[in-house]
Design an enzyme around this catalytic site. Sequence first.
Site, mmCIF file in Angstrom:
data_model
loop_
_atom_site.group_PDB
_atom_site.id
_atom_site.type_symbol
_atom_site.label_atom_id
_atom_site.label_comp_id
_atom_site.label_asym_id
_atom_site.label_seq_id
_atom_site.Cartn_x
_atom_site.Cartn_y
_atom_site.Cartn_z
ATOM 1 N N THR A 79 10.404 6.268 -3.350
ATOM 2 C CA THR A 79 10.552 7.759 -3.123
ATOM 3 C C THR A 79 11.553 8.095 -2.299
ATOM 4 O O THR A 79 11.930 7.358 -1.348
ATOM 5 C CB THR A 79 9.038 8.313 -2.556
ATOM 6 N N VAL A 124 -5.209 4.371 13.739
ATOM 7 C CA VAL A 124 -6.564 4.369 12.832
ATOM 8 C C VAL A 124 -6.981 2.926 12.803
ATOM 9 O O VAL A 124 -8.048 2.733 12.132
ATOM 10 C CB VAL A 124 -6.107 4.896 11.441
ATOM 11 N N TYR A 153 2.873 -6.638 3.492
ATOM 12 C CA TYR A 153 2.659 -5.204 2.888
ATOM 13 C C TYR A 153 1.998 -5.248 1.479
ATOM 14 O O TYR A 153 0.590 -4.679 1.467
ATOM 15 C CB TYR A 153 3.849 -4.739 2.697
#
Length: 314
Positions: free
Chosen positions: A175, A57, A145
């Site tokens: 998570t 992308v 990041y």
Amino acid sequence: MRVLITGAAGFIGSHLCDRFIQEGFEVIGMDNFITGSPDNIAHLFGHPKFKFIHYNVVNYIYLEGPVDIVLHFACPASPADYMSHPIHTMKVDSLGTLNTLGFAKLKKARYVFASTSEVYGDPTVHPQPETYWGNVNPIGPRSVYDEAKRFSEALCMAYHREHGIDVRILRIFNTYGPRMRMNDGRVIPNFITQALKGEPLTVYGNGEQTRSFCYIDDLVEGIFMASVKDGLSGEVINLGNPQEFRIIDIAKLIIELTNSNSKIVFYPPLPDDPKRRCPDISKAKRLLSWEPKKPLREGLLETINWFRKKLKDA
Ligand code: UDP
């Protein structure tokens, strides 16, 4: 309804593909497999509502036909991954965000951005509400990041303010669950793999640092609700489990739940490793009536079972 999910072959992205398909959406998944795996979406190939495009992308995106929601979830997300792909990480959350936002503008689609608790850096406010601006080292090893995610958030808001795009920024906290890569370097896959193999569990620093772990199904529920609900344009929402644990206690719990004889070994602390992290989820509760349900022990047992099977098949 048709959605584009970037990072579709990743841990969170692949679960999102499943959820949107279950809800009757058509899903176009994109991934370049830098950290995602075709295994995570293999069961969707051939599904009439799923289309996969192998694509980076960072390049200009064009697709025929209408798209209602763009979810930008492509990005190496584990510290070990983003530190080994630092430039790619910065590109996917700058050029990739720009391209996906431009695509959302063209299609008049809603835009959902996978941001992170890392925008808070090593937080000085605890727990972290969305109003906290963070404490990030702009040139440290994690900055590739953290700063790319912060830049992406700024881009989302610029498109929202200048072009009226309906953007939603989701700050996702730690998570875990099935489909995490065994070798992704994050604490739960590391500890489970080590415990199952009878190897020592590697605690970085003294293990007093804390994290709050959300089970994947709970997180996906939150992301889905934040994506489909009307009236959230321009909102920033924390998604995570507010139960906070010390890393040393996670190591002990995983040894217990795997019935392992593994010992714990201590390694030097990682640079800029946040000392505490816990989401304030009052906004998610208020706007989405959402909160995580799965207790850590239960979620860990399911994850352990999944890793056990993966190790057997490997
Ligand atoms: N950690 C650890 N041993 C490991 C992997 C991670 O002690 O084998 C620690 C790490 O230093 C951090 C916490 O666990 O304090 C969570 O690390 P992770 O890489 O899962 O993600 P982070 O929350 O730092 O993005």
